[in-house]
Design a protein around this motif. Structure first.
Motif, PDB file in Angstrom:
ATOM      1  N   ARG A 459       0.838  -1.198   0.000  1.00  0.00           N
ATOM      2  CA  ARG A 459       0.000   0.000   0.000  1.00  0.00           C
ATOM      3  C   ARG A 459       0.876   1.254   0.000  1.00  0.00           C
ATOM      4  NH1 ARG A 459      -5.154   0.011   1.761  1.00  0.00           N
ATOM      5  NH2 ARG A 459      -4.774  -1.926   2.887  1.00  0.00           N
ATOM      6  N   SER A 462       2.556   1.802  -3.415  1.00  0.00           N
ATOM      7  CA  SER A 462       1.613   2.222  -4.457  1.00  0.00           C
ATOM      8  C   SER A 462       1.296   3.710  -4.394  1.00  0.00           C
ATOM      9  CB  SER A 462       0.321   1.406  -4.361  1.00  0.00           C
ATOM     10  OG  SER A 462      -0.437   1.791  -3.224  1.00  0.00           O
ATOM     11  N   SER A 463       1.619   4.331  -3.265  1.00  0.00           N
ATOM     12  CA  SER A 463       1.336   5.766  -3.130  1.00  0.00           C
ATOM     13  C   SER A 463       2.487   6.630  -3.645  1.00  0.00           C
ATOM     14  CB  SER A 463       1.056   6.096  -1.662  1.00  0.00           C
ATOM     15  OG  SER A 463       2.212   5.866  -0.863  1.00  0.00           O
ATOM     16  N   VAL A 467       3.749   5.573  -9.895  1.00  0.00           N
ATOM     17  CA  VAL A 467       3.456   4.148  -9.749  1.00  0.00           C
ATOM     18  C   VAL A 467       2.049   3.889 -10.278  1.00  0.00           C
ATOM     19  CG1 VAL A 467       3.101   2.237  -8.138  1.00  0.00           C
ATOM     20  CG2 VAL A 467       5.004   3.824  -7.794  1.00  0.00           C
ATOM     21  N   ARG A 469       0.624   0.676 -10.390  1.00  0.00           N
ATOM     22  CA  ARG A 469       0.038  -0.301  -9.469  1.00  0.00           C
ATOM     23  C   ARG A 469       1.170  -1.112  -8.851  1.00  0.00           C
ATOM     24  NH1 ARG A 469      -0.622  -2.135 -14.589  1.00  0.00           N
ATOM     25  NH2 ARG A 469       0.188  -4.225 -15.057  1.00  0.00           N
ATOM     26  N   VAL A 470       0.822  -1.803  -7.780  1.00  0.00           N
ATOM     27  CA  VAL A 470       1.747  -2.727  -7.135  1.00  0.00           C
ATOM     28  C   VAL A 470       1.067  -4.080  -7.041  1.00  0.00           C
ATOM     29  CG1 VAL A 470       3.022  -3.293  -5.033  1.00  0.00           C
ATOM     30  CG2 VAL A 470       2.914  -0.921  -5.812  1.00  0.00           C
ATOM     31  N   ASN A 471       1.670  -5.088  -7.653  1.00  0.00           N
ATOM     32  CA  ASN A 471       1.160  -6.457  -7.573  1.00  0.00           C
ATOM     33  C   ASN A 471       1.901  -7.183  -6.458  1.00  0.00           C
ATOM     34  OD1 ASN A 471      -0.403  -5.951  -9.922  1.00  0.00           O
ATOM     35  ND2 ASN A 471       1.333  -6.504 -11.217  1.00  0.00           N
ATOM     36  N   THR A 476      -3.525  -6.416  -5.497  1.00  0.00           N
ATOM     37  CA  THR A 476      -3.023  -5.314  -6.316  1.00  0.00           C
ATOM     38  C   THR A 476      -3.438  -3.995  -5.683  1.00  0.00           C
ATOM     39  OG1 THR A 476      -3.129  -6.625  -8.339  1.00  0.00           O
ATOM     40  CG2 THR A 476      -3.082  -4.244  -8.595  1.00  0.00           C
ATOM     41  N   TYR A 477      -2.478  -3.071  -5.591  1.00  0.00           N
ATOM     42  CA  TYR A 477      -2.721  -1.777  -4.959  1.00  0.00           C
ATOM     43  C   TYR A 477      -2.425  -0.658  -5.958  1.00  0.00           C
ATOM     44  CZ  TYR A 477      -2.899  -4.142  -0.451  1.00  0.00           C
ATOM     45  OH  TYR A 477      -3.256  -4.966   0.583  1.00  0.00           O
ATOM     46  N   ALA A 478      -3.176   0.429  -5.839  1.00  0.00           N
ATOM     47  CA  ALA A 478      -2.961   1.620  -6.662  1.00  0.00           C
ATOM     48  C   ALA A 478      -3.352   2.839  -5.844  1.00  0.00           C
ATOM     49  CB  ALA A 478      -3.787   1.557  -7.936  1.00  0.00           C
ATOM     50  N   GLN A 482      -6.216  -0.840  -1.996  1.00  0.00           N
ATOM     51  CA  GLN A 482      -6.303  -2.136  -2.673  1.00  0.00           C
ATOM     52  C   GLN A 482      -7.373  -2.077  -3.763  1.00  0.00           C
ATOM     53  OE1 GLN A 482      -8.180  -5.746  -0.886  1.00  0.00           O
ATOM     54  NE2 GLN A 482      -6.075  -6.565  -0.868  1.00  0.00           N
ATOM     55  N   VAL A 503       6.391  -3.408  -8.662  1.00  0.00           N
ATOM     56  CA  VAL A 503       6.012  -1.999  -8.676  1.00  0.00           C
ATOM     57  C   VAL A 503       5.992  -1.566 -10.138  1.00  0.00           C
ATOM     58  CG1 VAL A 503       6.536   0.325  -7.844  1.00  0.00           C
ATOM     59  CG2 VAL A 503       7.088  -1.668  -6.423  1.00  0.00           C
TER      60      VAL A 503
END
Length: 757
Positions: A459, A462-463, A467, A469-471, A476-478, A482, A503
């Motif tokens: 999390r 992803s901020s 970025v 998204r982050v898997n 998956t976070y953006a 989530q 990332v």
């Protein structure tokens, strides 16, 4: 040493040539096996954090996708029923291939990130067990690109880039040779005025090329060696063959014209030109060996190839070529050509009445040297200004690592890369990879038992700016929240006490913003009790630049020290080595500036057919070492004749003028021929090979004109007798270990002293 060598080659020339034929045959048989052992990578630092991260991802988590298939709907969008069915079937078929660990597509678990914004394209990502599997798949999908159906499938990704570059290098090498060799042969006939003499550089070059390829084959069985070393092997082998044969044959002809028999002529040629070649080869080897201090095996491979070729070329020029000259004798001038060349030769012959030494001189170069030394400041300062202006663009250089954009638009990997960059929000294959290692407990979110909990960390990452998204194992976070929960059946992000995150950037990984993102990821706090490894393209570039900058001071120091020592042993002066280093620095700055102006800023991109972009991190180092070595080659050629005159007691200005008059034609002819050999790489379809060829050719031309023709005589005129100065202890040292051609003989010359200005 040279006297013993002369006795060997003059008494047993046939035996020397027989041994050479056996050696060439053996190295040729071994050398052709090199091509199957060489690699296309080698641009990253194997000891860097990014390399360790990518190795961990490969070993524990199945790696990053090595093959990317771009699926394009022939009509409509990728959501059409027939396209969807074709896409799912393609994914199932690919996943069932031996050696494919996993296949993900837009129609499967990949979801919207694998769909283009226009809706015409979608991606299928394949994770393979090794490179051989990926290469086989690339070849298969390359052949099936035009198969009828609702979709077209174009292979891309890392494996395809490697295959495209490998294929293109082989094709480009054949094309460059088909361009360079005929032109070189014609120019050699013009330069030597006869067919027999013109063939001698090719003989020297063949020994060097096959010897270099044989060494690459042996090393390729023991360690990683870059495929691009083959290009340097052929170009440098042919170039040094031309340089050394020109020097040897010209001196041999001069000695024959002075009335010596062939044995004495060969002995004198070896003692003078042969000695020069040995020192010249040593300076080239010293410059190339510096690349061994850099960790990327691309640079190490260039050092392997260059050193091997130079050593074989020196041996061929000082052992094989003298044996040939003994057998040929005056027949070295056989099969002369007519026309303009014949006229030039007749004029030279007419000048023989003035004596063989005068007939061997170039009146034009004597006139140039004399004009420069009459007004050294007036001529030298503008030349320095030109070189400095050429170097200015290097002040805004930017660096990158080779990707699909080094290829032409016809390459499949380049086509896929262009579509992803223009029609996809982000590229999963360009993700910054993060491996968390440790035993921090915490709530699951897909975390391995006893391993680090990735949810809060994902999390947080992803901020970060840029970025997409982050898997992760936690989903998956953006933008700090989530967006997709973890898939119960997806275990690829977990392995024992380690977890893995992707990332995915929203910017080009090679851009400044992409590099800043990699640094930001490394700077974020990690879960307690864990350690982190960060890899991916952006991190590789950051580490590559750091590696070059960290090792550059050592490399520059070594090349300066070895050059200083070799030129001191050659001349007995401390001023001449310092002069050579300063002038080489000027020349190389101009070459690097021109490289930025052309290949980064994009001037001439239309004519040369490349996409402008950052310079590869390794290429300035390669250009520096190759250009420095070749420029020292010509420095030694010129200094040898100037020193020969100086040792005979000739005054400074006359020694410089005579030295340039007797070597100017050789240096410019050799430079022109060598420049043709390297500039042939402008036909390459790989951008950094174009830059290597054109940059080296420019360095050679600048060195043979502005440096040797203008700045060397200007400097030596201004320095006067200081040219040959050394402190008393170093003079004593040179008297003991330095190599001297002949005892000093005083000769009276009545040469007026010109005004300086």
């Amino acid at each position: 040493m040279f006297a013993r060598l002369a006795r060997l080659v003059t008494r047993r020339p046939g035996l020397v040539l027989l041994a050479t034929l056996l050696l060439v045959g053996a190295t040729a048989v071994l050398g052709v096996t090199a091509f199957g052992k060489l690699q296309t990578g080698g641009f990253d630092d194997p000891r860097s954090g990014s390399t360790h991260a990518d190795q961990a991802v490969e070993e524990r988590f199945g790696g990053q996708p090595s093959l990317v298939l771009l699926v394009t709907a022939r009509a409509g969008t990728v959501d059409a029923p027939d396209v969807t069915a074709a896409g799912r079937e393609l994914t199932r078929t690919l996943a069932a291939e031996p050696g494919v660990n996993r296949a993900v597509s837009y129609w499967d678990s990949g979801g919207p990130p694998l769909r283009s914004e226009s809706g015409r394209h979608a991606l299928v990502l394949a994770y393979t067990s090794d490179d051989d599997v990926a290469e086989d798949l690339v070849a298969r999908y390359e052949q099936a690109r035009d198969v009828p159906g609702p979709v077209t499938v174009t292979p891309g990704g890392a494996a395809t880039i490697g295959e495209n570059i490998n294929d293109q290098v082989t094709t480009d090498l054949a094309l460059a040779e088909s361009v360079a060799i005929p032109i070189t042969m014609v120019l050699l006939i013009v330069a030597f005025g006869g067919v027999v003499a013109a063939l001698l550089p090719l003989a020297v070059g063949v020994v060097g090329i096959f010897g270099g390829l044989a060494i690459l084959s042996v090393l390729g069985s023991l360690t990683d060696v870059s495929i691009f070393a083959v290009n340097l092997t052929t170009a440098l082998g042919l170039g040094l063959g031309i340089d050394y044969a020109l020097l040897m044959v010209s001196r041999f002809r001069e000695e024959l014209a002075s009335g010596r028999d062939r044995a004495d002529a060969v002995a004198t040629t070896l003692r003078t030109a042969g000695r020069t070649i040995v020192f010249s080869g040593a300076t080239v080897v010293a410059a190339l060996a510096v690349m061994l201090v850099f960790p990327p095996y691309f640079l190490k491979s260039m050092a392997y190839a260059g050193i091997a070729v130079t050593v074989f070329a020196v041996l061929s020029a000082t052992v094989v070529l003298p044996a040939i000259l003994v057998l040929l004798g005056p027949r070295v001038n056989a099969l002369r050509v007519g026309g303009l060349i014949g006229l030039i030769r007749r004029r030279r012959a007419a000048g023989a009445a003035a004596g063989p030494r005068e007939a061997s001189e170039s009146p034009a170069w004597r006139a140039v040297a004399s004009a420069v030394m009459r007004r050294p400041l007036l001529v030298g300062v503008p030349a320095v200004a030109v070189l400095l202006m050429l170097g200015i663009p290097f002040l805004h250089v930017s660096f990158g690592t080779p990707d699909d954009r080094v290829l032409r638009g016809t390459a499949s990997s380049r086509q896929v890369g262009d579509v992803i960059r223009t029609d996809f929000a982000a590229d999963t294959a360009a993700a910054t990879t993060v491996v968390l290692e440790g035993a921090a407990g915490g709530p699951g979110g897909g975390a391995p038992a006893g391993g680090p909990a990735p949810d809060g960390y994902a999390r947080d990452l992803s901020s970060l700016p840029n970025v997409a998204r982050v898997n992760s194992a936690a989903g998956t976070y953006a933008a700090g929240r989530q967006v997709t929960p973890p898939a119960p059946t997806d275990s690829r992000f977990s392995a024992g006490t380690s977890t893995y995150l992707e990332v995915v950037p929203s910017v080009d990984p090679a851009s400044d913003a992409g590099q800043d993102l990699a640094r930001a990821v490394r700077g974020r706090p990690v879960p307690a009790g864990t350690s982190v490894l960060v890899g991916g393209p952006s991190a590789v570039l950051v580490d590559g630049k750091a590696t070059i900058s960290d090792h550059l001071p050592l490399a520059v120091g070594l090349i300066a020290l070895t050059t200083f020592v070799l030129l001191f042993l050659f001349t007995g002066s401390v001023v001449m080595p310092l002069k050579a280093l300063v002038l080489n620095a000027l020349s190389l700055s101009a070459v690097l500036g021109a490289a930025v102006w052309v290949f980064q800023d994009g001037h001439l991109s239309g004519a040369l057919g490349f996409l402008p972009g950052p310079l590869d991190t390794s290429m300035p180092v390669l250009l520096f070492c190759i250009a420095f070595g070749l420029s020292m080659d010509y420095e030694v050629f010129l200094l040898s004749r100037i020193k020969e005159e100086h040792d005979r007691g000739v005054p400074n200005t006359e020694a410089v003028a005579t030295g340039l008059a007797r070597t100017g034609r050789i240096v410019t002819t050799a430079a022109a021929l060598l420049a043709v050999t390297f500039v042939a790489f402008a036909t390459s379809s790989v951008t950094f090979m174009q830059m290597f060829g054109i940059g080296t050719a420019l360095a050679i031309v600048l060195d043979a004109t502005l440096i040797r023709g203008v700045l060397v005589p200007a400097f030596m005129r201004l320095a006067g007798n200081v040219n040959w100065w050394a402190p008393r202890p170093l003079r004593a040292l040179h008297a003991r270990i330095g190599l001297v051609e002949a005892p000093r003989v005083e000769v009276a010359y009545n040469v007026p002293v010109e005004n300086v200005g």
